[in-house]
Design a protein around this motif. Sequence first.
Motif, mmCIF file in Angstrom:
data_model
loop_
_atom_site.group_PDB
_atom_site.id
_atom_site.type_symbol
_atom_site.label_atom_id
_atom_site.label_comp_id
_atom_site.label_asym_id
_atom_site.label_seq_id
_atom_site.Cartn_x
_atom_site.Cartn_y
_atom_site.Cartn_z
ATOM 1 N N TYR A 230 -40.227 -1.340 24.541
ATOM 2 C CA TYR A 230 -40.039 -2.725 24.098
ATOM 3 C C TYR A 230 -38.706 -3.249 24.616
ATOM 4 C CZ TYR A 230 -36.527 -1.233 20.705
ATOM 5 O OH TYR A 230 -35.394 -0.728 20.134
ATOM 6 N N ARG A 231 -38.604 -4.563 24.686
ATOM 7 C CA ARG A 231 -37.311 -5.193 24.970
ATOM 8 C C ARG A 231 -37.317 -6.626 24.431
ATOM 9 N NH1 ARG A 231 -36.675 -6.921 31.353
ATOM 10 N NH2 ARG A 231 -38.569 -8.185 31.535
ATOM 11 N N PHE A 232 -36.139 -7.081 24.027
ATOM 12 C CA PHE A 232 -35.965 -8.454 23.567
ATOM 13 C C PHE A 232 -35.581 -9.332 24.757
ATOM 14 C CE2 PHE A 232 -35.315 -5.920 19.772
ATOM 15 C CZ PHE A 232 -36.135 -6.581 18.869
ATOM 16 N N THR A 233 -36.123 -10.540 24.789
ATOM 17 C CA THR A 233 -35.867 -11.447 25.901
ATOM 18 C C THR A 233 -35.568 -12.838 25.355
ATOM 19 O OG1 THR A 233 -38.215 -12.020 26.086
ATOM 20 C CG2 THR A 233 -37.437 -10.173 27.427
ATOM 21 N N GLY A 234 -34.960 -13.681 26.176
ATOM 22 C CA GLY A 234 -34.774 -15.091 25.808
ATOM 23 C C GLY A 234 -33.943 -15.295 24.558
ATOM 24 N N LYS A 235 -34.199 -16.444 23.905
ATOM 25 C CA LYS A 235 -33.422 -16.840 22.730
ATOM 26 C C LYS A 235 -34.335 -17.000 21.521
ATOM 27 C CE LYS A 235 -29.834 -19.304 25.323
ATOM 28 N NZ LYS A 235 -29.125 -20.614 25.497
ATOM 29 N N GLN A 236 -33.771 -16.764 20.373
ATOM 30 C CA GLN A 236 -34.473 -16.965 19.118
ATOM 31 C C GLN A 236 -34.732 -18.453 18.883
ATOM 32 O OE1 GLN A 236 -32.170 -16.058 15.641
ATOM 33 N NE2 GLN A 236 -33.945 -15.677 14.350
ATOM 34 N N GLY B 59 -32.293 -5.352 18.460
ATOM 35 C CA GLY B 59 -31.512 -5.362 19.690
ATOM 36 C C GLY B 59 -30.046 -5.571 19.387
ATOM 37 N N GLY B 60 -29.189 -5.051 20.247
ATOM 38 C CA GLY B 60 -27.756 -5.284 20.083
ATOM 39 C C GLY B 60 -27.412 -6.742 20.288
ATOM 40 N N LEU B 61 -26.322 -7.188 19.693
ATOM 41 C CA LEU B 61 -25.910 -8.596 19.755
ATOM 42 C C LEU B 61 -24.735 -8.806 20.703
ATOM 43 C CD1 LEU B 61 -26.225 -9.452 15.960
ATOM 44 C CD2 LEU B 61 -27.925 -9.776 17.777
ATOM 45 N N GLY B 62 -24.490 -7.836 21.571
ATOM 46 C CA GLY B 62 -23.410 -7.950 22.541
ATOM 47 C C GLY B 62 -22.167 -7.185 22.144
ATOM 48 N N THR B 63 -21.885 -7.146 20.867
ATOM 49 C CA THR B 63 -20.769 -6.366 20.339
ATOM 50 C C THR B 63 -21.197 -5.705 19.038
ATOM 51 O OG1 THR B 63 -19.897 -8.260 19.100
ATOM 52 C CG2 THR B 63 -19.024 -7.906 21.326
ATOM 53 N N TRP C 185 -35.219 -2.115 28.583
ATOM 54 C CA TRP C 185 -36.380 -1.487 27.966
ATOM 55 C C TRP C 185 -35.925 -0.279 27.164
ATOM 56 C CZ3 TRP C 185 -40.924 -3.740 27.595
ATOM 57 C CH2 TRP C 185 -41.307 -4.683 28.557
ATOM 58 N N VAL C 186 -36.476 -0.136 25.977
ATOM 59 C CA VAL C 186 -36.165 0.991 25.098
ATOM 60 C C VAL C 186 -37.479 1.696 24.758
ATOM 61 C CG1 VAL C 186 -35.145 1.703 22.902
ATOM 62 C CG2 VAL C 186 -34.205 -0.268 24.133
ATOM 63 N N LYS C 187 -37.461 3.027 24.823
ATOM 64 C CA LYS C 187 -38.668 3.813 24.533
ATOM 65 C C LYS C 187 -38.706 4.191 23.058
ATOM 66 C CE LYS C 187 -40.988 8.194 25.683
ATOM 67 N NZ LYS C 187 -40.847 9.464 26.449
ATOM 68 N N LEU C 188 -39.801 3.856 22.404
ATOM 69 C CA LEU C 188 -40.018 4.201 21.002
ATOM 70 C C LEU C 188 -41.198 5.156 20.885
ATOM 71 C CD1 LEU C 188 -39.742 3.669 17.863
ATOM 72 C CD2 LEU C 188 -41.439 1.854 18.208
ATOM 73 N N GLU C 189 -41.056 6.172 20.055
ATOM 74 C CA GLU C 189 -42.191 7.026 19.705
ATOM 75 C C GLU C 189 -42.181 7.238 18.197
ATOM 76 O OE1 GLU C 189 -43.885 11.544 20.454
ATOM 77 O OE2 GLU C 189 -43.065 10.450 22.180
ATOM 78 N N ILE C 190 -43.368 7.194 17.599
ATOM 79 C CA ILE C 190 -43.520 7.402 16.162
ATOM 80 C C ILE C 190 -44.537 8.521 15.956
ATOM 81 C CG2 ILE C 190 -44.032 6.304 13.948
ATOM 82 C CD1 ILE C 190 -43.820 3.582 15.494
ATOM 83 N N GLU C 191 -44.167 9.501 15.171
ATOM 84 C CA GLU C 191 -45.089 10.580 14.809
ATOM 85 C C GLU C 191 -45.496 10.388 13.358
ATOM 86 O OE1 GLU C 191 -45.077 15.410 14.158
ATOM 87 O OE2 GLU C 191 -43.852 14.567 15.783
ATOM 88 N N VAL C 192 -46.797 10.317 13.121
ATOM 89 C CA VAL C 192 -47.329 10.041 11.790
ATOM 90 C C VAL C 192 -48.280 11.165 11.385
ATOM 91 C CG1 VAL C 192 -48.615 8.397 10.369
ATOM 92 C CG2 VAL C 192 -47.194 7.565 12.260
ATOM 93 N N ARG C 193 -48.000 11.796 10.266
ATOM 94 C CA ARG C 193 -48.860 12.865 9.748
ATOM 95 C C ARG C 193 -49.409 12.429 8.383
ATOM 96 N NH1 ARG C 193 -49.423 17.391 13.490
ATOM 97 N NH2 ARG C 193 -47.611 17.243 14.862
ATOM 98 N N GLN C 194 -50.377 11.536 8.423
ATOM 99 C CA GLN C 194 -50.985 10.980 7.209
ATOM 100 C C GLN C 194 -49.910 10.573 6.197
ATOM 101 O OE1 GLN C 194 -54.475 12.951 5.662
ATOM 102 N NE2 GLN C 194 -55.041 13.736 7.651
ATOM 103 N N SER D 15 -39.654 -14.609 15.267
ATOM 104 C CA SER D 15 -38.917 -15.773 15.799
ATOM 105 C C SER D 15 -38.074 -15.475 17.033
ATOM 106 C CB SER D 15 -38.038 -16.450 14.731
ATOM 107 O OG SER D 15 -36.876 -15.711 14.424
ATOM 108 N N HIS D 16 -37.999 -14.224 17.490
ATOM 109 C CA HIS D 16 -37.279 -13.917 18.724
ATOM 110 C C HIS D 16 -38.269 -13.325 19.731
ATOM 111 C CE1 HIS D 16 -33.134 -13.011 20.517
ATOM 112 N NE2 HIS D 16 -34.023 -12.747 21.468
ATOM 113 N N PRO D 17 -38.310 -13.837 20.963
ATOM 114 C CA PRO D 17 -39.235 -13.292 21.963
ATOM 115 C C PRO D 17 -38.994 -11.800 22.204
ATOM 116 C CG PRO D 17 -38.290 -15.359 22.730
ATOM 117 C CD PRO D 17 -37.529 -14.972 21.501
#
Length: 271
Positions: A109-115, A155-159, A198-207, A258-260
């Motif tokens: 995922y990645r954040f783009t543009g402006k809110q 996402g980070g806000l720059g600082t 781009w940031v890689k996310l993985e979620i492991e779910v065991r019921q 509200s944020h792309p």
Amino acid sequence: MKIYLYLICLIIVLPIVSCKEKAGQKKTETTEIAEPIEKWTPIFNGKDLNDWIVKIKGHPAGTNFKNTFIAQDGCIKVNYDQYNDTFNATFGHIYYKEPFSSYRLRLQYRFTGKQLGDGPSWATANSGVMIHCEDPKNIGLDQNFPVSIEVQLLGGLGTGERPTANLCTPGTHVVLDSKIATDHCFESSSKTYHGDQWVKLEIEVRQDSIIKHFINDNLVFSYTKPQIGGEVDYNETYWKNKQGDPLKAGYISLQSESHPVAFKNIEILEL
């Protein structure tokens, strides 16, 4: 004498042949052992949203209000081109068409543009992957969020520091450190990712046993025993009667707040 020499040679050669055969057998056995192949399955085809169900506050399930979710450039994008910079609290989610119980989900995922101008301040560079969601067809017309477990993406806000793959619990509770955790959101141990990388996310779910969050292959959060609990903004009596029920399965959804944001390479491995 010849017979005697023959017997001596035979005694010497036989163990050598025998060892060679055993060595060969051992080698064969070793080569036959192979790691199981992980069968990851794409749940987004990169082309269209045919396998997904959109539900946006104020609109019935299946209505993609103002084309909030689009398939473009191999991504599912949260798109506000038709909003005229006005969000008006139309929180939205897009659900994969079928539920899952035990699995690993991975995506980027990645954040783009402006809110959008009237988006809430906390929703800047904020989205999420909701797991163990209630059925999108049962969600109320004006319901903000599904009863679910939210893997919150920030996402980070720059600082400053702003970890991602956090935990939020709309209408749910989990167990942390052997205790029921009743706060709404909890921070992970992840790094901060500024800009539109781009940031890689993985979620492991065991019921309903254990859930783990990974960012760029690093474990950043884990908890156990997801269950119904806490406040809801729709059908309160129904959910109150289910307080404490374990969450063993549910739908997967991606969030619009509200944020792309863009999602790609969405794959699942059922366990």
